[in-house]
Design an enzyme around this catalytic site. Structure first.
Site, PDB file in Angstrom:
ATOM      1  N   LYS A   1       0.834  -1.205   0.000  1.00 42.65           N
ATOM      2  CA  LYS A   1       0.000   0.000   0.000  1.00 42.65           C
ATOM      3  C   LYS A   1       0.868   1.254   0.000  1.00 42.65           C
ATOM      4  CE  LYS A   1      -1.736   1.773   3.757  1.00 42.65           C
ATOM      5  NZ  LYS A   1      -2.494   2.065   4.963  1.00 42.65           N
TER       6      LYS A   1
ATOM      7  N   CYS B   1     -19.529   6.604   1.854  1.00 39.45           N
ATOM      8  CA  CYS B   1     -19.568   5.144   1.937  1.00 39.45           C
ATOM      9  C   CYS B   1     -18.734   4.639   3.117  1.00 39.45           C
ATOM     10  CB  CYS B   1     -19.082   4.555   0.609  1.00 39.45           C
ATOM     11  SG  CYS B   1     -19.513   2.826   0.378  1.00 39.45           S
TER      12      CYS B   1
ATOM     13  N   CYS C   1     -26.149   5.842   2.035  1.00 38.13           N
ATOM     14  CA  CYS C   1     -26.574   5.350   0.720  1.00 38.13           C
ATOM     15  C   CYS C   1     -27.563   6.287   0.047  1.00 38.13           C
ATOM     16  CB  CYS C   1     -27.156   3.942   0.850  1.00 38.13           C
ATOM     17  SG  CYS C   1     -25.951   2.728   1.453  1.00 38.13           S
TER      18      CYS C   1
ATOM     19  N   CYS D   1     -25.755   8.758  -2.032  1.00 34.31           N
ATOM     20  CA  CYS D   1     -24.875   8.191  -3.054  1.00 34.31           C
ATOM     21  C   CYS D   1     -25.576   8.208  -4.401  1.00 34.31           C
ATOM     22  CB  CYS D   1     -24.495   6.761  -2.673  1.00 34.31           C
ATOM     23  SG  CYS D   1     -23.395   5.990  -3.864  1.00 34.31           S
TER      24      CYS D   1
END
Length: 105
Positions: free
Chosen positions: A18, A93, A100, A103
């Site tokens: 990462k 999120c 939601c 979104c």
């Protein structure tokens, strides 16, 4: 000095994929791979961009997610996907109580 290759970065103690991909993207402007953190890992699964299981394993690893995303996401999007999904994961999120209704995806 900051190493300028993925291999050299990964050879440093405490540096995993990462961070190595993030450094290559940010410090050297080289998209050699997608930086997959918790946000990218979680949201990629929620959106169905990666399967929920891989090779019979229920919980994929961030490295599995990286490889799956790199197989279909255009290379020119690799540097942008992490900051986009991190911001999205922090504001809309979230892992608990995602918004939601806000979104548009």
């Amino acid at each position: 000095d900051i190493p300028d290759t993925l291999e050299d970065l990964l050879s440093l103690p405490g540096v995993g994929p990462k961070m190595a991909y993030l450094v290559m993207n940010v410090a050297w402007s080289q998209a050699v791979g997608i930086c997959v953190d918790v946000h990218v890992h979680r949201i990629s699964a929620r959106l169905g961009w990666v399967p929920s299981t891989l090779k019979g394993k229920k919980n994929r690893t961030p490295e599995d997610t990286r490889q799956l995303l790199e197989n279909w996401l255009p290379h020119e999007e690799w540097m942008d996907i992490n900051p986009l999904l991190v911001g999205f994961g922090q504001t809309i999120c979230s892992p608990l109580r995602p918004k939601c209704g806000s979104c548009h995806i």
